[in-house]
Write a protein that holds these residues in place. Sequence first.
Motif, short mmCIF file in Angstrom:
data_model
loop_
_atom_site.label_atom_id
_atom_site.label_comp_id
_atom_site.label_asym_id
_atom_site.label_seq_id
_atom_site.Cartn_x
_atom_site.Cartn_y
_atom_site.Cartn_z
N TYR A 204 15.10 -6.13 10.80
CA TYR A 204 14.33 -6.90 11.78
C TYR A 204 13.77 -5.96 12.84
CZ TYR A 204 18.63 -6.92 14.66
OH TYR A 204 19.74 -6.57 15.38
N THR B 176 11.76 -5.92 16.84
CA THR B 176 11.49 -6.64 18.07
C THR B 176 10.42 -5.87 18.84
OG1 THR B 176 13.81 -7.30 18.12
CG2 THR B 176 12.56 -7.60 20.15
N THR C 289 10.70 -11.35 17.64
CA THR C 289 11.39 -10.70 16.53
C THR C 289 10.90 -11.24 15.20
OG1 THR C 289 13.34 -10.41 17.92
CG2 THR C 289 13.67 -10.22 15.55
#
Length: 197
Positions: free
Chosen positions: A53, A55, A61
């Motif tokens: 992931y 951000t 995100t």
Amino acid sequence: MAGAQPGVHALQLKPVCVSESLKRGSRFMKWDEDSSTVTPVTLRVDPQGYFLYWTDQNKETDLLDITYIKDARTGKCTKTPKEAKLRELLDVGNLVGRIENRMLTVVTGPDMVNIQYLNFMAFQEDVAKEWADELFSLASNLLAQNMVPDAHIYLIFRMFSTDRKRVETALESCNLPFSKSIMLKGLRRVGRGKVCN
């Protein structure tokens, strides 16, 4: 043949192990050739190795299931920006060394035909190499690819903890464990919305 061992011995199954640097995260520039946009992001992997992931500076995100990763590349096999505007946005003229050694291309998709490319640029070559090696190792881990059903249910709870009631209702309607206590005990089965022993 004397001394021959069954093929099972040749295959060493290693548990999923996410390095501290991937859990902590690294700074990258995410770029998209179609839209000519560059976004500074922090790239991370969750401690269980389920998701990649990133951000951005606005705390938004995006995530990717690691089992969908087909390849993670750095060096000459990566995608590099062709447009001058995109290269300027990445400010590649001020960096020392070859641009492709800082690139990280993540090849992802449900199969080897329907694939997409996620493009990131690290600020150091060794960071790009570490991420490419580690992501490929996580994506090709046989234990991760063949997770037990309980791990999938745990993952669903983690993903949708903000909307717990809807997730529990969906799991219950599929005759799956629908509460954390039922899921963790593993000895009960769900039947028509009631817990059975």
